[in-house]
Design an enzyme around this catalytic site. Structure first.
Site, short mmCIF file in Angstrom:
data_model
loop_
_atom_site.label_atom_id
_atom_site.label_comp_id
_atom_site.label_asym_id
_atom_site.label_seq_id
_atom_site.Cartn_x
_atom_site.Cartn_y
_atom_site.Cartn_z
N ARG A 150 8.24 22.14 -7.64
CA ARG A 150 8.78 21.24 -8.14
C ARG A 150 9.32 21.99 -10.02
O ARG A 150 9.26 21.71 -10.29
CB ARG A 150 7.21 20.27 -8.57
N TYR A 190 28.04 3.27 -19.89
CA TYR A 190 27.72 3.44 -17.94
C TYR A 190 26.55 2.20 -18.35
O TYR A 190 25.39 2.48 -19.11
CB TYR A 190 27.38 4.58 -17.53
N ASP A 210 26.55 12.25 -23.58
CA ASP A 210 26.62 12.18 -22.56
C ASP A 210 28.31 12.25 -22.07
O ASP A 210 29.32 11.90 -23.28
CB ASP A 210 26.40 10.35 -21.91
N LYS A 226 29.50 13.53 -11.31
CA LYS A 226 31.12 13.68 -11.45
C LYS A 226 31.82 14.60 -11.28
O LYS A 226 31.79 15.91 -10.49
CB LYS A 226 31.19 13.02 -12.52
C1 LIG Z 1 29.03 8.40 -18.32
C2 LIG Z 1 27.75 8.07 -17.25
N1 LIG Z 1 26.62 8.29 -17.35
C3 LIG Z 1 26.02 8.73 -16.20
C4 LIG Z 1 26.51 8.00 -15.04
C5 LIG Z 1 25.00 8.40 -13.88
O1 LIG Z 1 24.85 9.27 -13.14
P1 LIG Z 1 24.22 9.46 -12.11
O2 LIG Z 1 24.84 8.24 -10.45
O3 LIG Z 1 23.99 10.68 -10.92
O4 LIG Z 1 22.56 8.84 -12.26
C6 LIG Z 1 27.22 7.69 -14.97
C7 LIG Z 1 27.04 7.08 -13.37
O5 LIG Z 1 28.14 6.97 -13.06
C8 LIG Z 1 28.13 8.10 -15.55
O6 LIG Z 1 29.40 7.98 -15.54
#
Ligand SMILES: Cc1ncc(COP(=O)(O)O)c(C=O)c1O
Length: 400
Positions: free
Chosen positions: A67, A119, A191, A216
Site C-alpha cells: 500500500r 467532468y 485536470d 483515458k
Molecule cells: C476530465 C476528467 N477528469 C477526471 C475523470 C475521472 O476519472 P476516473 O473515471 O478515472 O475516475 C474523468 C472521467 O471521465 C474525466 O473525463
C-alpha cells in the site's frame, strides 16, 4: 541505468550519454522503463506482491508494504512526472481518487474555486462528499480570468480547472490564471486529461499540480482505471505519498503496468487522434443535421487563438448539437464504429450523451446553467481509419 536529476525530466542515461534533454517519446519509452536489472527484460515487471522481506528490523531495500510503495508503481510515477515536467507524481486507483487525494490536504473552512464546467464526477465529489466536511466550493466561468480573481478569498487554497472543458470544450488561459494564483499564493491545479501532456504542459504554463484520469489517453486502450497527481514541490509529493499510505486508494501493479505500456505510444496515438479529430470536426461542421460543433481546432471556436498557443494540437474530443434528446438517441442507436459508451481517450472511437451519462449528476438546472443540452453528443475520436469513422457518423446522422 537512468539517472534522474532533481527535475527528473532532465534525465541522463547510459543509453543516451549525450542527450541531456531527451524528447517526449524518448522519455515516454525510457523514463522509469529501464530494463529490469536482474534479467534484462525490456518491459517493467509487474511486482505482484503485498509485502517485502526485510534483512533485519528496520533494514530493507526501500519497500516495506505494497500500500505504501511498489516498484511497478514507482516506475510509473517517475515516468508520468517526467512527461508533465513535475518533480514527482503519485498514482491512485482512479482519476476521482487522485482528485480526492488532493482535497484531503484541505481542512474545514478552506475554500476552492473551480471551473463551472467540469467532468460531472468532480462537482459530485465536491458537493456531495467534501462539502459535508466543511470545505467550500465556488464555481465560476474560468474562461475569463477576472471571474477567478473575483472569487478568491482569504481562505482559498486551490483553483481547479479543466481545459478544454468536458463536454463544452471551453478553454481557460492557464498562464493568466497561474499569475493570479501566484500573486494570491493559491495553488492552481489543472485536470489535463483531455489533452494529455503531449499536447498541453500546464506546469510549464505555471500550474502547481496536474491531475489526470489515466483511464483515458495516458493508458489509451480502455482496459484499466487510474489517476495521477503530478507535483511541483516536495511537500506535495510527501503529503500525497502519505495519503496513499493512509487512505490506500493506490493503483494496482497490473494497472500501473498497463499505463506504462500505454504511454510508450502516447505521442503517435495523440498525433493520429488529432489528425482524425480535425477531419471529423470539419465533417460535422459541414453536416446539415448538426446545429453546432464544439472543437478548439475550428476557426469559429471563440478561443481558437488561445488554443493555438496554449496547446500544440487540438486533440480528439468534440461535442456537437443534434437539436433534441430524441435526435441524439436516434443517431446514437445507429452508431457502429463509433460505439456508444461512457469513456474517452481510447484507440477506439466512443460516442456519449453528456446529459444522461457524464453530467447526469448535475441535474437539469445545473446543466442548463452551463449550456449542456439534451441534444448534445460527445465524441472521443479514435485512431481507426478516419473515412470509416466519418462514414459511420454520416449513416447514423441520417436517422435524424
Ligand atoms: C476530465 C476528467 N477528469 C477526471 C475523470 C475521472 O476519472 P476516473 O473515471 O478515472 O475516475 C474523468 C472521467 O471521465 C474525466 O473525463
Amino acid at each position: 541505468m537512468l539517472k534522474l536529476t532533481a527535475r527528473n525530466w532532465q534525465l541522463t542515461t547510459d543509453l543516451m550519454p549525450n542527450t541531456k534533454h531527451p524528447g517526449f517519446s524518448t522519455r515516454a519509452i525510457h523514463v522509469g522503463q529501464e530494463p529490469d536489472a536482474e534479467t534484462g527484460a525490456v518491459t517493467v515487471p509487474i511486482y505482484a506482491t503485498s509485502t517485502y522481506v526485510q534483512q533485519e528490523i528496520g533494514k530493507h531495500k526501500g519497500y516495506e508494504y505494497a500500500r505504501v510503495s511498489n516498484p511497478t508503481r514507482t516506475r510509473l510515477e517517475q515516468n508520468l512526472a517526467s512527461l508533465e515536467g513535475g518533480v514527482a507524481s503519485r498514482v491512485f486507483a482512479s482519476g476521482m481518487a487522485a482528485i480526492n487525494a488532493i482535497c484531503t490536504m484541505f481542512k474545514t473552512g478552506d475554500h476552492v474555486v473551480c471551473g463551472h464546467n467540469l467532468y460531472g464526477g468532480t462537482p459530485r465529489l465536491f458537493n456531495q462528499v467534501l462539502a459535508g466536511y466543511g470545505i467550500e466550493f465556488t464555481y465560476v466561468d474560468t474562461t475569463d480570468v477576472k471571474n477567478v480573481e473575483r472569487a478568491l478569498r482569504k481562505q482559498t487554497r486551490m483553483v481547479f480547472v479543466e481545459t478544454p472543458t468536458n463536454p463544452l470544450m471551453a478553454l481557460s488561459d492557464l498562464r493568466a490564471i497561474s499569475q493570479v494564483c501566484r500573486r494570491k499564493k493559491v495553488d492552481l491545479v489543472v485536470d489535463n486529461t483531455f489533452m494529455s501532456p503531449y499536447f498541453q504542459q500546464p506546469i510549464a504554463l505555471g500550474a502547481d499540480m496536474v491531475v489526470h484520469s489515466t483511464t483515458k489517453f495516458l493508458n489509451g486502450h480502455s482496459d484499466g482505471l487510474g489517476g495521477v497527481v503530478v507535483c511541483t514541490r516536495p511537500e506535495q509529493v510527501e503529503q500525497l505519498g502519505f495519503v496513499q499510505k493512509a487512505a490506500g486508494a493506490i493503483l494496482s501493479p497490473f494497472e500501473c503496468w498497463l499505463v506504462l505500456r500505454g504511454v510508450k505510444t502516447l505521442a503517435v496515438r495523440m498525433e493520429q487522434h488529432d489528425r482524425n479529430g480535425r477531419r471529423v470536426a470539419a465533417f460535422l461542421a459541414g453536416h446539415k443535421k448538426v446545429k453546432r460543433v464544439f472543437y478548439p481546432g475550428l476557426p469559429d471556436h471563440p478561443q481558437y487563438e488561445l488554443a493555438q498557443h496554449q496547446m500544440s494540437g487540438f486533440g480528439a474530443m468534440i461535442s456537437f448539437e443534434t437539436g433534441s434528446l430524441a435526435n441524439a438517441n436516434k443517431m446514437l442507436r445507429k452508431v457502429r464504429v463509433c460505439s456508444l459508451g461512457e469513456s474517452l481517450g481510447g484507440v477506439e472511437t466512443l460516442t456519449s450523451h453528456p446529459a444522461t451519462m457524464t453530467h447526469a449528476a448535475l441535474g437539469t438546472k445545473g446543466r442548463k446553467e452551463i449550456g449542456i443540452t439534451d441534444g448534445m453528443v460527445r465524441i472521443s475520436v479514435g485512431i481507426e481509419n478516419v473515412e470509416d469513422i466519418i462514414a459511420d457518423l454520416d449513416q447514423a446522422l441520417a436517422a435524424i
